[in-house]
Design a protein around this motif. Structure first.
Motif, short mmCIF file in Angstrom:
data_model
loop_
_atom_site.label_atom_id
_atom_site.label_comp_id
_atom_site.label_asym_id
_atom_site.label_seq_id
_atom_site.Cartn_x
_atom_site.Cartn_y
_atom_site.Cartn_z
N GLU A 174 0.72 -1.25 -0.21
CA GLU A 174 0.09 -0.09 -0.32
C GLU A 174 0.87 1.23 -0.07
N LEU A 175 0.34 2.36 -0.71
CA LEU A 175 1.08 3.66 -0.41
C LEU A 175 0.63 4.11 0.85
N ARG A 176 1.44 3.85 1.75
CA ARG A 176 0.80 4.24 3.20
C ARG A 176 2.18 4.39 3.90
N ASP A 177 2.24 5.56 4.49
CA ASP A 177 3.67 5.82 5.17
C ASP A 177 3.24 5.23 6.78
N MET A 178 4.00 4.36 7.12
CA MET A 178 3.99 3.88 8.50
C MET A 178 4.86 4.49 9.66
N THR A 179 5.48 5.63 8.92
CA THR A 179 6.44 6.11 9.88
C THR A 179 6.10 7.62 10.27
N ARG A 180 5.29 8.21 9.56
CA ARG A 180 4.87 9.63 10.01
C ARG A 180 3.37 9.73 10.09
N GLY A 181 2.99 10.42 11.26
CA GLY A 181 1.57 10.50 11.38
C GLY A 181 0.64 9.42 12.07
N GLY A 228 -3.75 8.36 13.37
CA GLY A 228 -5.00 8.94 13.38
C GLY A 228 -5.41 9.42 11.92
N GLY A 229 -6.30 10.35 12.06
CA GLY A 229 -6.84 10.86 10.79
C GLY A 229 -7.71 9.81 9.98
N SER A 230 -8.17 9.90 8.67
CA SER A 230 -8.90 9.18 8.03
C SER A 230 -8.44 7.92 7.81
N PHE A 231 -7.08 7.75 7.62
CA PHE A 231 -6.60 6.33 7.14
C PHE A 231 -5.47 5.89 8.19
N GLY A 232 -5.48 6.46 9.28
CA GLY A 232 -4.67 6.03 10.47
C GLY A 232 -2.86 6.48 10.08
N GLY A 262 3.75 17.45 12.43
CA GLY A 262 2.76 17.24 11.55
C GLY A 262 1.98 18.62 11.36
N ILE A 263 0.76 18.51 10.53
CA ILE A 263 0.26 19.83 10.13
C ILE A 263 -0.34 20.51 11.35
N ASP A 264 -0.89 19.59 12.26
CA ASP A 264 -1.68 20.25 13.49
C ASP A 264 -0.71 20.42 14.92
N GLY A 265 0.50 19.80 14.57
CA GLY A 265 1.29 19.86 15.64
C GLY A 265 1.15 18.58 16.53
N ASN A 266 0.33 18.08 16.23
CA ASN A 266 -0.11 16.54 17.21
C ASN A 266 -0.05 15.44 16.52
N GLY A 267 0.56 15.44 15.22
CA GLY A 267 0.90 14.24 14.51
C GLY A 267 -0.36 13.75 13.72
N THR A 268 -1.44 14.45 13.72
CA THR A 268 -2.80 13.82 12.84
C THR A 268 -2.20 13.49 11.54
#
Ligand code: ASN
Ligand code: ZN
Length: 347
Positions: free
Chosen positions: A30-37, A39-43, A114-120
Motif C-alpha cells: 500500500e502507498l501508506r507511510d507507516m513512519t509519519r503521523g 489517526g486521521g482518516s486512514f491512520g 505534522g500539520i496540526d502539531g499533534n501528528g494527525t
C-alpha cells in the motif's frame, strides 16, 4: 491489518527515481507511510485515487496498492493530462514524495509534529476531475487534492505539494483569513514554505534562480512559465512587487506578491543580479539565508500572527520573532526591517 513498514521505489514525474514509504499487508503493498503521523482518516499518511470524481467530492478515494512495490513502472507510468489514461501511479508517487518532504521539513527544521502539531495523519487525493488545472488543501478532509492538469502537467510538483500542505499548517496556527491582506499573507506563507521545502529536499545555495536545486519560482515544473516569481512577482503580469493601500483588493494569489518578495529579500538580499529593488530598498541589503529567514517567518506565523494580520502586522510579527530568536539589534532583526522597507512597509 497493516503493520509491516516497507520501502518502495517510485518512478516519479518531477523528482526522479525515489524511495517511498509503503506498507506490506501480507499480500500486496500500500502507498501508506507507516513512519509519519497517526489517526486521521486512514491512520497514516496515504495517497488515494479519485478516478476523476468531481472537485466537490467528499470521498476519501481508493488507497493505491501495488504488487511488486515498484511504483510508476511500465503501464503504471502515466504522465500528464490525458483523461482516459490518467489513473496511473505516477501522480501518486509525486504526491507521496511531497507529503514526506513537507512532513520532514516541519519536523526536522522546526520540531513541529505534522500539520496540526499533534501528528494527525493527512492524505493526498490524486486524479480529481478531468484535466483539472489546480490543487488544493481542504480543512474538512484534512487532506490535499491534485488535478491532472490541462495547460499544466499533473499538479503534483514538489513546491506545489509543499504549498498545499502549508495551507493546512496555516489553518492550524495563525489561520489567516483568505481574503484581503491576510489572504495575501496566507498565500505567501504557502509559497514561502513550498519553496523552503523544495530547497530542503533538493539542496542548492538558495541564491540561484532556476537552478536544479531549490528556486524562487512556484510551479516552474508544470509549464514553460512559472505560476509565480517570488523574487519579482510582477513578472507574472498581475502581482505587485510592493505593498500599496489597495493590495488587499487583489486576488490572494497576487496580493501575496509583496510578501513573497520581502521573504526573498530577507533570505537573499537585494543584490542578486537582475532582482534588485529599485523603488524602496536601501541598496545592498544583506540576506540572512534560508534557514534564519524561515525560522523567523515560522515563529512570526505561529506565535504572533492572527487571522486578521495585515502587512503592517506581519512586519511587527517578524521583527518580534527575529528579536526572540536572534536578539534585539541583531543583524537578523535589521534584515527584517530592510526587507519590509523593500516592499514599502515601514521605515
Ligand atoms: N491551488 C490554489 C491554492 O492553493 C487553490 C486555491 O485557489 N485555493 O492557492
Ligand atoms: Zn494556495
Amino acid at each position: 491489518l497493516h503493520t509491516t513498514a516497507a520501502t518502495g521505489t517510485g518512478n516519479s514525474q518531477y523528482n526522479g527515481v525515489i524511495s517511498l514509504p509503503t506498507n506490506y499487508t501480507g499480500s500486496t503493498y500500500e502507498l501508506r507511510d507507516m513512519t509519519r503521523g497517526s489517526g486521521g482518516s486512514f491512520g497514516n499518511n496515504v495517497v488515494t485515487n479519485m478516478a476523476h470524481a468531481s472537485t466537490t467530492s467528499t470521498a476519501t478515494g481508493t488507497l493505491y496498492t501495488d504488487a511488486d512495490n515498484t511504483w510508476g513502472d511500465g503501464a503504471n507510468y502515466v504522465e500528464g493530462s490525458s483523461t482516459t489514461a490518467a489513473n496511473g501511479e505516477t501522480a501518486a508517487v509525486d504526491a507521496m514524495f511531497g507529503m514526506v518532504k513537507s512532513w520532514d521539513f516541519y519536523k526536522n527544521v522546526f520540531g513541529r509534529n505534522g500539520i496540526d502539531g499533534n501528528g494527525t495523519a493527512t492524505y493526498s487525493r490524486v486524479h480529481i476531475s478531468n484535466s483539472y488545472d489546480n490543487a488544493f488543501w481542504s480543512d474538512s478532509c484534512f487532506c490535499m487534492t491534485y488535478g491532472d492538469g490541462s495547460s499544466f502537467t499533473t499538479l503534483t510538483a514538489l513546491d506545489v505539494a509543499g504549498h498545499e500542505m502549508s495551507h493546512g499548517v496555516c489553518a492550524r496556527t495563525a489561520n489567516l483569513t483568505y481574503s484581503g491582506e491576510s489572504g495575501g499573507l496566507n498565500e505567501s506563507n504557502s509559497d514561502i514554505f513550498g519553496t523552503m521545502i523544495e530547497f530542503y529536499a533538493r539542496g542548492g545555495s538558495g541564491s540561484t534562480i532556476g537552478s536544479t536545486g531549490g528556486n524562487w519560482t512556484i510551479g516552474e515544473q508544470l509549464s514553460a512559465t512559472p505560476l509565480r516569481y517570488m523574487y519579482k512577482p510582477s513578472l507574472d503580469g498581475s502581482s505587485p512587487d510592493a505593498w500599496s493601500s489597495t493590495v488587499g483588493n487583489l486576488d490572494v494569489h497576487y496580493s501575496s506578491g509583496p510578501m513573497n518578495r520581502c521573504f526573498y529579500f530577507l533570505s537573499q538580499g537585494a543584490t542578486t543580479s537582475g532582482n534588485t529593488s529599485t523603488t524602496y530598498l536601501p541598496s545592498g541589503m544583506t540576506g540572512i539565508g534560508n534557514d534564519a529567514a524561515a525560522r523567523i517567518w515560522f515563529r512570526a506565523l505561529t506565535t504572533y500572527m492572527t487571522s486578521s494580520t495585515n502587512y503592517a502586522g506581519a512586519r511587527t510579527a517578524s521583527i518580534n520573532a527575529a528579536k526572540d530568536l536572534y536578539g534585539a539589534g541583531s543583524a537578523q532583526e535589521q534584515a527584517v526591517w530592510n526587507a519590509f522597507h523593500g516592499i514599502n512597509v515601514g521605515a
